[in-house]
Design an enzyme around this catalytic site. Sequence first.
Site, mmCIF file in Angstrom:
data_model
loop_
_atom_site.group_PDB
_atom_site.id
_atom_site.type_symbol
_atom_site.label_atom_id
_atom_site.label_comp_id
_atom_site.label_asym_id
_atom_site.label_seq_id
_atom_site.Cartn_x
_atom_site.Cartn_y
_atom_site.Cartn_z
ATOM 1 C CG ASP A 84 41.618 97.123 48.573
ATOM 2 O OD1 ASP A 84 42.176 96.059 48.241
ATOM 3 O OD2 ASP A 84 40.637 97.155 49.340
ATOM 4 C CD1 TRP B 106 43.586 92.017 48.459
ATOM 5 C CD2 TRP B 106 43.203 91.728 46.268
ATOM 6 N NE1 TRP B 106 42.676 92.967 48.076
ATOM 7 C CE2 TRP B 106 42.418 92.820 46.733
ATOM 8 C CE3 TRP B 106 43.120 91.349 44.928
ATOM 9 C CZ2 TRP B 106 41.576 93.542 45.899
ATOM 10 C CZ3 TRP B 106 42.277 92.072 44.099
ATOM 11 C CH2 TRP B 106 41.519 93.152 44.587
ATOM 12 N N GLY B 107 48.497 89.641 47.986
ATOM 13 C CA GLY B 107 49.563 88.680 47.720
ATOM 14 C C GLY B 107 49.895 88.476 46.262
ATOM 15 C CG ASP C 97 39.325 90.639 51.840
ATOM 16 O OD1 ASP C 97 40.456 91.107 51.624
ATOM 17 O OD2 ASP C 97 38.274 91.224 51.504
#
Length: 434
Positions: A152, A196-197, A217
């Site tokens: 993450d 998350w791009g 998300d």
Amino acid sequence: MLYHLGALAIGLLAATKPPVIHALDNGVARLPVLGYNTWNAYQCNIDQDLITNTAKLMKSLGLQDAGYTHVNIDDCYAEKNRSADGFIIPDKVRFSRGFKALTDELHSMGFQAGIYSDSGWFTCAGYPGSFQNEARDAKTFQDWGFNYLKYDNCAIPYDDIIREGIVGKYKRMSDAIAELAKKTKKPPMIFSLCEWGWSQVWLWGKQLGQSWRTTGDIGPNWSSLTNIINFNSFITSATDFYGRNDLDMLQLGNGGLTFDEAKSHFTAWALMKSPLLIGTNLSAITQDILGILKNKEILAINQDSTIGTSISPFRWGINPDWTSNSTHPAQYWSGPSQNGTVFMLLNTLDHPSDMFFNLIESPWIRAGRQYSVRDLWTHTNNGTAVRNFTATSVPPHGVVALLLKDAGNEPAGIYPPCSVWDQCTDKNGTHVGG
């Protein structure tokens, strides 16, 4: 204003070649990972019994036989602090048996096991992250029996500490995984980048791992699905055997998705070759949702061992082509597969709609040929398509998935002589069709 370069400068420019960017070809996860992840259903409410019971349900419900072979633990599995010598500690109550015992049990049932960490100081839920502990944590995860790492993007260190952009931040763990594989002679862990791009990850992600999140998300609602589909419609070319866009974990069985929305969700994720990670309470799953997840014909496209690329839009439909619209993304998609050309027709409207296309709009269709039509949801052979195809009364937010196979030359004498009027020309030079 004109600028003139001298001969030396021109020679230097000619000799300077653009850098060659290589994908990470380490032999793991050439196909999208199929499995389960705990986050969407349970967030932090996880323990060892939940994990083993989920694995047992995956077996008894036929999901393992359908190809879902990973059981992945997300955030919140650890103690809040590392040990005195710097190691992550499993939660002493919720994972009292330790992770090696848990993964041994999963392996005995025929599953592989995945774990989670973060590239920053802490995970998104406030547990220890792996920044400055990459090598230690990679070895810990491998020693525990995990072969998949979701990584993450929370708790990013200050610039004057990290002195890296996001590529360098994720490269730290990618390098640690590669070095560990070299030392142990074991296959490297599958590395799933959850950034998350950020920073156009689809341009560089496959240098570091096997999949990369492209958006924030996912939510269990139609607007979230269309937003993700819309964004990914512009970057489909990033996906192949060496890495793929990750559209996020599945929300089938959660929230207020209708049956047709759930089918559209699964179809788009599968045919775009995203990893497919189930994220619902399997003890309460309905037969409808289970049937969607076990659609063998859709899964076969996702797991195609010959063609690793995603479907892509060939016509946007409601909007002009190349329009970004998070409510009404592209509707007409196609792509090659080892058994024919795959089509996805997505009705983003709130009412039933007929959906028509000319076959040759897809770049994978040959002019002058007819095609047998297989419906991948009704599992029926629906005759032969010549020149065009219409799907009638596609439900609101519904989907049609087709496999078209070449069935020989189209019948003689069809008018007009070209399926596309523009530039249709007789051999004598006569322009046909105005």
